[in-house]
Design a protein around this motif. Structure first.
Motif, PDB file in Angstrom:
ATOM      1  N   ALA A  54     -23.317   1.156 -11.241  1.00 50.73           N
ATOM      2  CA  ALA A  54     -22.576   1.337 -12.491  1.00 50.73           C
ATOM      3  C   ALA A  54     -22.603   2.795 -12.930  1.00 50.73           C
ATOM      4  N   LEU A  55     -23.767   3.422 -12.818  1.00 46.63           N
ATOM      5  CA  LEU A  55     -23.885   4.839 -13.169  1.00 46.63           C
ATOM      6  C   LEU A  55     -23.018   5.696 -12.255  1.00 46.63           C
ATOM      7  N   ALA A  56     -23.059   5.391 -10.949  1.00 43.39           N
ATOM      8  CA  ALA A  56     -22.258   6.156  -9.994  1.00 43.39           C
ATOM      9  C   ALA A  56     -20.766   5.988 -10.277  1.00 43.39           C
ATOM     10  N   ARG A  57     -20.369   4.786 -10.690  1.00 43.79           N
ATOM     11  CA  ARG A  57     -18.964   4.524 -11.016  1.00 43.79           C
ATOM     12  C   ARG A  57     -18.494   5.386 -12.171  1.00 43.79           C
ATOM     13  N   HIS A  58     -19.419   5.771 -13.059  1.00 40.55           N
ATOM     14  CA  HIS A  58     -19.070   6.631 -14.195  1.00 40.55           C
ATOM     15  C   HIS A  58     -19.368   8.104 -13.914  1.00 40.55           C
ATOM     16  N   GLY A  59     -19.515   8.441 -12.650  1.00 41.50           N
ATOM     17  CA  GLY A  59     -19.622   9.833 -12.261  1.00 41.50           C
ATOM     18  C   GLY A  59     -21.012  10.427 -12.377  1.00 41.50           C
ATOM     19  N   ARG A  60     -22.027   9.615 -12.619  1.00 44.84           N
ATOM     20  CA  ARG A  60     -23.395  10.140 -12.699  1.00 44.84           C
ATOM     21  C   ARG A  60     -23.981  10.306 -11.306  1.00 44.84           C
ATOM     22  N   GLU A  61     -24.797  11.343 -11.150  1.00 43.91           N
ATOM     23  CA  GLU A  61     -25.580  11.502  -9.930  1.00 43.91           C
ATOM     24  C   GLU A  61     -26.849  10.684 -10.093  1.00 43.91           C
ATOM     25  N   VAL A  62     -27.121   9.793  -9.136  1.00 41.51           N
ATOM     26  CA  VAL A  62     -28.212   8.831  -9.261  1.00 41.51           C
ATOM     27  C   VAL A  62     -29.216   9.033  -8.146  1.00 41.51           C
ATOM     28  N   ALA A  63     -30.487   9.134  -8.534  1.00 38.80           N
ATOM     29  CA  ALA A  63     -31.597   9.080  -7.582  1.00 38.80           C
ATOM     30  C   ALA A  63     -32.208   7.690  -7.703  1.00 38.80           C
ATOM     31  N   LEU A  64     -32.045   6.867  -6.677  1.00 41.25           N
ATOM     32  CA  LEU A  64     -32.553   5.491  -6.682  1.00 41.25           C
ATOM     33  C   LEU A  64     -33.889   5.496  -5.960  1.00 41.25           C
ATOM     34  N   LEU A  65     -34.960   5.326  -6.722  1.00 36.17           N
ATOM     35  CA  LEU A  65     -36.320   5.546  -6.238  1.00 36.17           C
ATOM     36  C   LEU A  65     -37.042   4.215  -6.076  1.00 36.17           C
ATOM     37  N   GLY A  66     -37.724   4.038  -4.938  1.00 39.14           N
ATOM     38  CA  GLY A  66     -38.520   2.835  -4.715  1.00 39.14           C
ATOM     39  C   GLY A  66     -38.910   2.706  -3.263  1.00 39.14           C
ATOM     40  N   TYR A  67     -39.484   1.547  -2.914  1.00 38.67           N
ATOM     41  CA  TYR A  67     -39.846   1.276  -1.526  1.00 38.67           C
ATOM     42  C   TYR A  67     -38.583   0.924  -0.751  1.00 38.67           C
ATOM     43  N   LEU A  68     -38.452   1.470   0.448  1.00 39.82           N
ATOM     44  CA  LEU A  68     -37.282   1.193   1.285  1.00 39.82           C
ATOM     45  C   LEU A  68     -37.694   0.261   2.427  1.00 39.82           C
ATOM     46  N   GLN A  69     -37.983  -0.988   2.063  1.00 41.38           N
ATOM     47  CA  GLN A  69     -38.389  -1.985   3.063  1.00 41.38           C
ATOM     48  C   GLN A  69     -37.179  -2.768   3.561  1.00 41.38           C
ATOM     49  N   SER A  70     -36.391  -3.301   2.632  1.00 42.55           N
ATOM     50  CA  SER A  70     -35.185  -4.047   2.970  1.00 42.55           C
ATOM     51  C   SER A  70     -33.963  -3.164   2.723  1.00 42.55           C
ATOM     52  N   ASP A 451     -20.866  -1.879 -19.073  1.00 41.76           N
ATOM     53  CA  ASP A 451     -20.064  -0.906 -19.823  1.00 41.76           C
ATOM     54  C   ASP A 451     -20.168  -1.146 -21.327  1.00 41.76           C
ATOM     55  N   GLN A 452     -20.236  -2.406 -21.732  1.00 47.05           N
ATOM     56  CA  GLN A 452     -20.308  -2.725 -23.153  1.00 47.05           C
ATOM     57  C   GLN A 452     -21.697  -2.460 -23.736  1.00 47.05           C
ATOM     58  N   THR A 453     -22.748  -2.618 -22.914  1.00 46.68           N
ATOM     59  CA  THR A 453     -24.120  -2.605 -23.436  1.00 46.68           C
ATOM     60  C   THR A 453     -24.873  -1.316 -23.169  1.00 46.68           C
ATOM     61  N   VAL A 454     -24.800  -0.818 -21.939  1.00 52.17           N
ATOM     62  CA  VAL A 454     -25.637   0.317 -21.541  1.00 52.17           C
ATOM     63  C   VAL A 454     -24.927   1.652 -21.705  1.00 52.17           C
ATOM     64  N   LEU A 455     -23.660   1.708 -21.359  1.00 57.37           N
ATOM     65  CA  LEU A 455     -22.936   2.976 -21.409  1.00 57.37           C
ATOM     66  C   LEU A 455     -23.027   3.663 -22.770  1.00 57.37           C
ATOM     67  N   PRO A 456     -22.907   2.922 -23.891  1.00 64.78           N
ATOM     68  CA  PRO A 456     -23.027   3.602 -25.196  1.00 64.78           C
ATOM     69  C   PRO A 456     -24.388   4.255 -25.429  1.00 64.78           C
ATOM     70  N   LEU A 457     -25.438   3.749 -24.777  1.00 64.07           N
ATOM     71  CA  LEU A 457     -26.767   4.351 -24.947  1.00 64.07           C
ATOM     72  C   LEU A 457     -26.855   5.725 -24.310  1.00 64.07           C
ATOM     73  N   LEU A 458     -26.059   5.936 -23.267  1.00 61.34           N
ATOM     74  CA  LEU A 458     -26.144   7.184 -22.513  1.00 61.34           C
ATOM     75  C   LEU A 458     -25.375   8.331 -23.164  1.00 61.34           C
ATOM     76  N   GLY A 459     -24.442   8.001 -24.023  1.00 61.39           N
ATOM     77  CA  GLY A 459     -23.675   9.053 -24.675  1.00 61.39           C
ATOM     78  C   GLY A 459     -22.802   9.792 -23.695  1.00 61.39           C
ATOM     79  N   SER A 460     -22.344  10.941 -24.116  1.00 63.73           N
ATOM     80  CA  SER A 460     -21.488  11.741 -23.249  1.00 63.73           C
ATOM     81  C   SER A 460     -22.334  12.490 -22.245  1.00 63.73           C
TER      82      SER A 460
END
Length: 462
Positions: A54-70, A451-460
């Motif tokens: 969802a973040l990537a769809r709105h043009g954000r650069e995303v670092a997805l951090l975690g274990y890469l097992q699956s 888009d309705q719930t999280v996007l407004p928290l991020l602002g511009s």
């Protein structure tokens, strides 16, 4: 005069570190970058992958951090705006008592996670999954101080309630974990949670204000066309016995197995296409699969007593610590009309399986009574009716006698299976009615809800 001991020096180091962090702290920047973090397997964390997409769809650069097992979903792997940041899973810390092992693991994870967070490009936000929150909440907060990032916690459940399944609610570790979540959870800038019941509990007991972001199915959870069903079953047949064509097997006739028009006529134990029953699990202590196995034994007995019921192919997907234990129980069953397999499916195949199934079963029993099973959300996205075991806030998702059934024990589940499959595969009856209700509900999908719930928290974007 007695020596003051090491405490003054320790407090001096802590004070110096805090001053350094405050000095280093800068105004939130990061060019709109977001770190989406989970101290677990990214491939088995669909909600965090959805956040990243969802973040990537709105043009954000995303670092997805975690274990890469699956392997994560291919949409994540193909996105130009998502970069996977691996964290090595710790193993081999088996020196001394279990309490010491746990403390050492937390300390090493803290250093490892902080080092990883401070090496990446400055993020504007750190979006963190909880649980597991120990030590990730505190570490993410420290990293946020360093970067000037805002911390968003996505509360899926409580870590302390999961720990209590093994240790009991009064165990010192559980009490410490509860205090920890309560203290550090308040330091976040924003909070998301998965149910209104959890939103209320966070405020009443933790004084944490959260926004409910219900789990919603992604767009690729939908009913599977017959040609794709056939291809999936042929693929599964390479590795799993219930899908291998064999003259004596109730799952042998692939064309009958993918037939949905009801033209097979009266389905009896000796013929007709089998019904496909699907469940999914992390094979942990909050799901008792002996309930399903006992219900299947009762279903087998119903057939032996002359009930006109279809044979069953039962597929239980997932990975987890109790899988070998339950596979041992499955091997001890002597079922003539029910075949069970427990595969781990690729991310792209799992929606196809749900969209091909006739009924889903959910045995998730929330440790806190406040979270909802995402597996049911995915099943509903595929218009797949569900039988789900009862717990406190399940009614926020499963509407009894409308989109599925709620049961309390194995006997009740067995009776529900018998009732639902008596007229299978006819387009009349409860099972067909539930499916039609799901089709007509036009459920909100993840992207719309996000888009309705999280996007407004991020602002511009900065």
């Amino acid at each position: 005069m007695a020596a003051a001991g090491p405490w003054p020096a320790l407090w001096a180091v802590v004070a110096a570190l805090l001053l350094l962090l405050l000095w280093r702290r800068r105004r939130a920047g990061g060019g709109g970058r977001v770190c989406v973090a989970v101290l677990g397997d990214v491939g088995r964390s669909p909600r965090m992958q959805y956040h990243a997409l969802a973040l990537a769809r709105h043009g954000r650069e995303v670092a997805l951090l975690g274990y890469l097992q699956s392997r994560p979903h291919r949409d994540v792997l193909r996105s130009e705006n998502i970069r996977l940041v691996p964290v090595a899973e710790l193993s081999g810390l088996r020196v001394g008592p279990k309490l010491l092992q746990y403390v050492l693991k937390v300390l090493v994870q803290s250093v490892q996670l902080l080092y990883t967070l401070l090496r990446m490009d400055q993020p504007s936000y750190i979006l963190l999954q909880n649980p597991p929150g120990l030590p990730s909440i505190a570490v993410a907060w420290v990293a946020g101080l360093w970067w000037g990032s805002k911390l968003i916690i996505d509360w899926h459940n409580y870590g302390y309630s999961i720990m209590s399944l093994s240790h009991g609610r009064s165990h010192p570790l559980v009490l410490v974990a509860k205090w920890y979540e309560k203290l550090f959870g308040r330091l976040s800038d924003y909070n998301l949670c998965v149910t209104d019941a959890m939103k209320k509990d966070l405020w009443v007991n933790f004084k944490i204000k959260a926004v409910t972001l219900y789990d919603r199915p992604a767009s690729y959870f939908k009913e599977t066309p017959l040609d794709l069903q056939h291809n999936l079953f042929m693929k599964l047949a390479k590795d799993y016995e219930p899908f291998r064509p064999r003259a004596a097997s109730p799952a042998a006739d692939r064309s009958a197995f993918t037939q949905r028009d009801g033209s097979a006529g009266s389905v009896r134990k000796a013929g007709g296409r089998p019904a496909l029953l699907v469940s999914s699990t992390s094979w942990t202590e909050d799901e008792d699969f002996s309930v399903l196995l006992r219900a299947l034994e009762d279903y087998e007995r119903f057939i032996e007593e002359g009930a006109e019921l279809p044979a069953l192919v039962c597929v239980i997907t997932g990975k987890g610590p109790l899988k070998d234990y339950y596979n041992g129980l499955i091997q001890k069953l002597h079922l003539k009309h029910i075949q069970i397999c427990t595969p781990w499916l690729e991310a792209e195949d799992y929606p196809l399986l749900l969209g091909s199934a006739d009924l889903g079963v959910c045995l998730h029993k929330s440790s806190s009574g406040l979270d909802l099973p995402m597996k049911v959300v995915d099943m509903f996205g595929c218009c797949l009716p569900v039988c789900a075991i009862h717990f406190e806030c399940l009614h926020e998702l499963v509407k009894h006698n409308e989109n599925g059934l709620i049961f309390g024990d194995s006997q009740e589940l067995a009776k529900q299976l018998k009732m639902l499959f008596l007229d299978f595969p006819s387009l009349e009856g409860k099972l067909a009615s539930f499916r039609e209700n799901l089709r007509e509900s036009r459920q909100l999908r993840w992207d719309q809800s996000w888009d309705q719930t999280v996007l407004p928290l991020l602002g511009s974007r900065e």
